[in-house]
Design a protein around this motif. Sequence first.
Motif, short mmCIF file in Angstrom:
data_model
loop_
_atom_site.label_atom_id
_atom_site.label_comp_id
_atom_site.label_asym_id
_atom_site.label_seq_id
_atom_site.Cartn_x
_atom_site.Cartn_y
_atom_site.Cartn_z
N GLY A 1 0.80 -1.23 0.00
CA GLY A 1 0.00 0.00 0.00
C GLY A 1 0.82 1.27 0.00
O GLY A 1 0.57 2.19 0.76
N THR A 2 1.83 1.31 -0.85
CA THR A 2 2.82 2.38 -0.82
C THR A 2 3.01 2.95 -2.22
O THR A 2 2.78 2.27 -3.21
CB THR A 2 4.16 1.78 -0.35
OG1 THR A 2 3.96 1.21 0.93
CG2 THR A 2 5.27 2.80 -0.28
N ILE A 3 3.42 4.22 -2.30
CA ILE A 3 3.75 4.80 -3.60
C ILE A 3 5.27 4.93 -3.74
O ILE A 3 5.92 5.48 -2.85
CB ILE A 3 3.07 6.17 -3.79
CG1 ILE A 3 1.55 5.95 -3.88
CG2 ILE A 3 3.60 6.90 -5.03
CD1 ILE A 3 0.75 7.21 -4.03
N LEU B 1 1.54 13.73 -1.16
CA LEU B 1 1.01 12.36 -1.08
C LEU B 1 0.80 11.93 0.36
O LEU B 1 -0.21 11.28 0.69
CB LEU B 1 1.96 11.38 -1.80
CG LEU B 1 1.96 11.48 -3.32
CD1 LEU B 1 3.17 10.74 -3.91
CD2 LEU B 1 0.66 10.92 -3.89
N GLU B 2 1.74 12.29 1.22
CA GLU B 2 1.61 11.92 2.63
C GLU B 2 0.40 12.62 3.26
O GLU B 2 -0.29 12.04 4.10
CB GLU B 2 2.91 12.23 3.41
CG GLU B 2 4.01 11.21 3.10
CD GLU B 2 5.30 11.45 3.86
OE1 GLU B 2 6.16 10.57 3.84
OE2 GLU B 2 5.45 12.55 4.48
N LYS C 1 -2.23 13.12 1.87
CA LYS C 1 -3.40 12.36 1.44
C LYS C 1 -3.45 10.97 2.07
O LYS C 1 -4.30 10.14 1.73
CB LYS C 1 -3.42 12.23 -0.09
CG LYS C 1 -3.83 13.51 -0.80
CD LYS C 1 -4.05 13.25 -2.27
CE LYS C 1 -4.42 14.55 -2.99
NZ LYS C 1 -5.72 15.11 -2.59
N TYR D 1 -0.94 8.58 1.98
CA TYR D 1 -0.12 7.52 1.39
C TYR D 1 1.25 7.43 2.07
O TYR D 1 1.73 8.42 2.63
CB TYR D 1 0.10 7.79 -0.11
CG TYR D 1 -1.14 7.58 -0.93
CD1 TYR D 1 -1.58 6.30 -1.23
CD2 TYR D 1 -1.88 8.67 -1.39
CE1 TYR D 1 -2.74 6.10 -1.98
CE2 TYR D 1 -3.03 8.50 -2.13
CZ TYR D 1 -3.46 7.20 -2.43
OH TYR D 1 -4.59 7.01 -3.16
N GLU D 2 1.85 6.23 1.99
CA GLU D 2 3.23 6.09 2.40
C GLU D 2 4.08 6.22 1.14
O GLU D 2 3.76 5.61 0.12
CB GLU D 2 3.45 4.71 3.03
CG GLU D 2 4.90 4.49 3.47
CD GLU D 2 5.15 3.08 3.98
OE1 GLU D 2 5.58 2.95 5.12
OE2 GLU D 2 4.91 2.12 3.21
#
Lengths: 252, 252
Positions: free
Chosen positions: B190-192, B211-212, B214, B216-217
């Motif tokens: 589950g990471t970008i 992104l963080e 939002k 996301y990791e």
Amino acid sequence: MTQKDKSILMIGCFDTKEENFNFLRQCIVSHGESVIAMNTGIFGSTSLFPVELESDLVAAEAGESIGDLRKRADRGHAVEIMGKGAGKLVSRLLTERKIKAVIGMGGGGGTYISLAAMEPLPIGFPKLCISTLASKDVTRQVGMKDILLMPSVVDVAGLNRISRLIMRNAAAALTGMAKVNLKTDEKSLGTIAISMFGNTTACVNECTKLLEAKGYEVMAFHANGLGGNAMETLIREDCFVGILDITTTELA
Amino acid sequence: MTQKDKSILMIGCFDTKEENFNFLRQCIVSHGESVIAMNTGIFGSTSLFPVELESDLVAAEAGESIGDLRKRADRGHAVEIMGKGAGKLVSRLLTERKIKAVIGMGGGGGTYISLAAMEPLPIGFPKLCISTLASKDVTRQVGMKDILLMPSVVDVAGLNRISRLIMRNAAAALTGMAKVNLKTDEKSLGTIAISMFGNTTACVNECTKLLEAKGYEVMAFHANGLGGNAMETLIREDCFVGILDITTTELA
């Protein structure tokens, strides 16, 4: 001092990688071990966890001041000095029987410093380095030591799901070794080293038989460029009661 | 099946190195673990300990017969086939949830086979290889995996005080990891992923922040030749929910 009273030594640049070392330290502590933290970063320290051995002390061991290293701003020189100083401190901690395992973590510079620091540790003494370079050729740095190399996979920069997995595994591996390793101070191995290669194998086998019959342990080293180095390193560590260097391929 | 019911997989050439593997197996068992032994030696087996997966099975997995490999007597080809077959068997054991850690040990051929066998294991799954090549460049073989490499120091040939120390430490490190590692089947992280380099760092930092925010990791990969490979390996393992490949230095 019993094995249980000894600590795990953690070496690294806490100025730039404090988050990672804080997590690694927590992993080690979660196994019931105490940690001695040695900072080899020249630009500062951390307030995330206690640092027992600060970088000014490390630099001083190598005869330089941390202020001078900062001013000079020569990365290669700083890495060399910090590695040298760290090695001297490790030697002392070993003699004082304060440590039972050593762990390092870093990129290029951090890896080099950690491996230099582990130089004085005898074979069998638990040592591990998490490194961005673990899968590259580190022969020169690892030398002939039994240093476990853990590839960091992602860069040693901040915490994420992969870096956490890697550090958790590294801490488990190191503390696992520290728990069973009880003879780390054994230096003399009471063994005879023998150099061998295809063309001397028959002779080596005959010598080995005769020596073993007399109650000696015989350790053969493959004279292929690596084996001879290993043998010489162990000779310098006073591991043998005798040497039978009957294969001189590496000199040819 | 719980983690406790799973076994440690031990891979090696039991035809030529049975004494070492017998000792290694005893070390692992002494930690309360069960062992599945996989023989990758093509010239025979051992009677010193039970072998659950014999070499004919390994060769057959790669579509060849052990008899043919013996007859052909092409070492390079045999090593490749056994590595391929071992990898397929490891994949199956992993899917069937029968193993929780893998250990290999060997010289040139044995190391290559072990590393090929570990290819299918996800990051975080405990894997260790005792190798005569551990400090040489094994980038191609290790790939981007988190394989712990333990230098054997002496040749993997018979038991002596050094080889015993090394194997004892390797077994302790591996079982130490196996005991704490409980999330080995986690695949999607589950990471970008994001690629970075000096000239894109400012942009990467800005993207990471957004992104963080939002939720996301974000995992950065240094596009220095190694980082890109690591990112691509993890993409193939389906580790990310998204990729931001904004640094194409490695293509230039």
